[in-house]
Write an enzyme that holds these catalytic residues in place. Structure first.
Site, PDB file in Angstrom:
ATOM      1  N   TYR A  10     -28.644  19.440   7.181  1.00 54.87           N
ATOM      2  CA  TYR A  10     -27.589  18.743   7.654  1.00 54.87           C
ATOM      3  C   TYR A  10     -28.202  17.062   7.956  1.00 54.87           C
ATOM      4  O   TYR A  10     -29.297  17.068   8.182  1.00 54.87           O
ATOM      5  CB  TYR A  10     -26.927  19.132   9.094  1.00 54.87           C
ATOM      6  CG  TYR A  10     -25.967  18.272   9.765  1.00 54.87           C
ATOM      7  CD1 TYR A  10     -24.556  18.181   9.055  1.00 54.87           C
ATOM      8  CD2 TYR A  10     -25.892  17.769  10.823  1.00 54.87           C
ATOM      9  CE1 TYR A  10     -23.733  17.425   9.539  1.00 54.87           C
ATOM     10  CE2 TYR A  10     -25.194  17.052  11.497  1.00 54.87           C
ATOM     11  CZ  TYR A  10     -23.839  16.825  10.826  1.00 54.87           C
ATOM     12  OH  TYR A  10     -22.859  15.937  11.186  1.00 54.87           O
ATOM     13  N   THR A  37     -28.680  15.227  10.447  1.00 55.14           N
ATOM     14  CA  THR A  37     -29.409  14.778  11.639  1.00 55.14           C
ATOM     15  C   THR A  37     -30.657  15.730  11.399  1.00 55.14           C
ATOM     16  O   THR A  37     -31.535  15.417  12.401  1.00 55.14           O
ATOM     17  CB  THR A  37     -28.903  15.316  12.765  1.00 55.14           C
ATOM     18  OG1 THR A  37     -28.239  16.539  13.014  1.00 55.14           O
ATOM     19  CG2 THR A  37     -27.393  14.195  12.943  1.00 55.14           C
ATOM     20  N   LYS A  38     -30.915  16.404  10.306  1.00 56.40           N
ATOM     21  CA  LYS A  38     -31.817  17.457  10.519  1.00 56.40           C
ATOM     22  C   LYS A  38     -33.255  16.822   9.938  1.00 56.40           C
ATOM     23  O   LYS A  38     -33.268  15.658   9.229  1.00 56.40           O
ATOM     24  CB  LYS A  38     -31.609  18.832   9.662  1.00 56.40           C
ATOM     25  CG  LYS A  38     -30.528  19.566  10.350  1.00 56.40           C
ATOM     26  CD  LYS A  38     -30.873  20.107  11.799  1.00 56.40           C
ATOM     27  CE  LYS A  38     -29.765  20.938  12.465  1.00 56.40           C
ATOM     28  NZ  LYS A  38     -28.283  20.508  12.549  1.00 56.40           N
ATOM     29  N   ASN A  39     -34.154  17.570  10.056  1.00 51.26           N
ATOM     30  CA  ASN A  39     -35.739  17.088   9.557  1.00 51.26           C
ATOM     31  C   ASN A  39     -35.820  17.037   8.040  1.00 51.26           C
ATOM     32  O   ASN A  39     -36.599  16.037   7.648  1.00 51.26           O
ATOM     33  CB  ASN A  39     -36.799  17.955  10.268  1.00 51.26           C
ATOM     34  CG  ASN A  39     -36.749  17.935  11.664  1.00 51.26           C
ATOM     35  OD1 ASN A  39     -35.991  17.353  12.499  1.00 51.26           O
ATOM     36  ND2 ASN A  39     -37.738  18.642  12.350  1.00 51.26           N
TER      37      ASN A  39
END
Length: 420
Positions: free
Chosen positions: A218, A220-222
């Site tokens: 997603y 906002t993920k790393n």
């Protein structure tokens, strides 16, 4: 000095004025006129560089946008990075889909109980429900904020068939104890690794302990693909089934039906879902994954800067990573106790937002939400640690897109918020 990303720098013009939230019992600091404010610091902004942009353009020009060669490459790259075979991974369109498909592929009997944490995003519990299973919550450890193995053991009944540990904020769960419990009771383990793509426990990557590991890409993920997920599994036959389930239950995806080797017939062998990843998403992910280590290093630098600069403030800071683990540094969560801080959590959120700093809440405990209260009769007080953490937690901006100046801006703002 950290160089800003070419795109997705984490800053945007300040939003318009005029939307008000209900007044709280705590005073909110006064705000400088919007025209004099720096750009709004977006929480969890992705770091997008020219390689991703060029790959997406090449994908568009190729005419192949759906599941195809770039998804296959992304799967191979991910498998190589995690030290497994390409046949042990399957790309999907979200971590939610990965969790759902994994539970179906695990052949858990309808209605079986699945133990998970109350301190997680709703998708963890929703996936259990979508699979026709029954969620059971086990409280979290107050220090790690991960599911407490003792609470897992206490929640097991004759109907328990699986455990879904969530590696919260990038901190690996106590997988030695969890796997010992699972082996003792013959339980399936499906790891929710949405926050923890780089995390390791005792030198072993998370997602490789249980029967399945489920990852999120997603925005906002790393590792970012916009929307996207990956299933990793120990059993190649189960992953093959998961791959079929993720695309309507068809025996061949579009790349193998319409590719340059000529048309291939397919058969529907199960009643599946529409969960496949597109090449447009994988085009971003290929280059994001190539920078996973450097981005992890940058988040670790920011994390350590927060640790040093915020140590004397009257807020709770994340526990240090445990020895023998690798933290994913996904969420930097601080605890705002009104009695100690002089401001309650929601007023803290209002104040930082008013100062142009985007913060998040990860998470209100699952039993706080009306749907689960109405369906299961759950009350937050049944899981007191998760309830307390969920009512105090705030996630500060943390992203490889952040500059050193961005981090100092967050650090400089917090004392004035707490003095309010």
């Amino acid at each position: 000095m950290q160089q800003p990303c070419l795109a997705g720098s984490g800053r945007r013009p300040r939003p318009g004025v005029g939307i008000e939230r209900p007044a709280s019992s705590q005073e909110v600091p006064s705000v400088t006129h919007p025209d004099t404010q720096p750009p709004f610091l977006v929480f969890g902004a992705p770091c997008i560089e020219e390689a991703e942009i060029a790959e997406v353009e090449a994908c568009l020009r190729s005419g192949w946008l759906g599941t195809g060669p770039r998804v296959a490459q992304f799967e191979r790259d991910f498998a190589h990075w995690r030290g497994v075979l390409p046949s042990q991974v399957a790309a999907v369109n979200s971590c939610t889909a990965a969790l759902h498909v994994s539970m179906v592929a695990a052949n858990l009997e309808p209605g079986s109980e699945v133990i998970t944490t109350p301190l997680t995003f709703c998708a963890t519990v929703n996936a259990i429900l979508h699979a026709g299973l029954t969620p059971v919550l086990a409280d979290v450890d107050p220090v790690t904020q991960n599911i407490d193995p003792d609470a897992i053991e206490a929640a097991i009944t004759p109907r328990t068939r699986a455990i879904v540990p969530v590696h919260f904020a990038g901190r690996p769960c106590a997988m030695d104890r969890i796997m010992a419990i699972a082996n003792k009771h013959g339980l399936t383990v499906i790891e929710d690794c949405a926050h923890a793509i780089e995390s390791e426990f005792q030198g072993q990557p998370v997602g490789t302990f249980g029967d399945f590991g489920c990852f999120s890409f997603y925005v906002t993920k790393n590792v970012v693909t916009g929307e996207g997920g990956m299933i990793l599994g120990r059993d190649e036959e189960r992953i093959a089934r998961a791959r079929i389930l993720a695309l309507h239950g068809m025996s061949k995806d579009a790349w193998h039906r319409f590719g340059d080797q000529g048309y291939r017939h397919y058969q529907v062998v199960e009643c599946g879902f529409k969960y496949n990843m597109m090449d447009l998403q994988a085009a971003i992910g290929i280059h994001q994954l190539a920078r996973v280590e450097s981005n992890w290093q940058r988040r670790r630098q920011l994390w350590q800067r927060y640790d040093e600069a915020l140590a004397d403030l009257p807020i709770g800071l994340p526990a240090h990573p445990a020895e023998g683990t690798r933290h994913g540094y996904h969420l930097y969560t601080v605890m705002i106790d009104a009695a100690r801080c002089g401001v309650d959590r929601d007023s803290f959120l209002d104040a930082t937002n008013a100062m142009g700093i985007g913060t998040g809440v990860h998470y209100l405990s699952v039993p706080e939400h009306p749907y689960y209260q109405q369906r299961f009769g759950w009350r937050p007080e049944q899981w007191p640690v998760a309830m307390r953490l969920g009512r105090q937690t705030v996630s500060l901006p943390l992203s490889p897109a952040m500059s050193d100046e961005d981090a100092e801006r967050v650090i400089d703002a917090l004392p004035s918020v707490l003095r309010a």
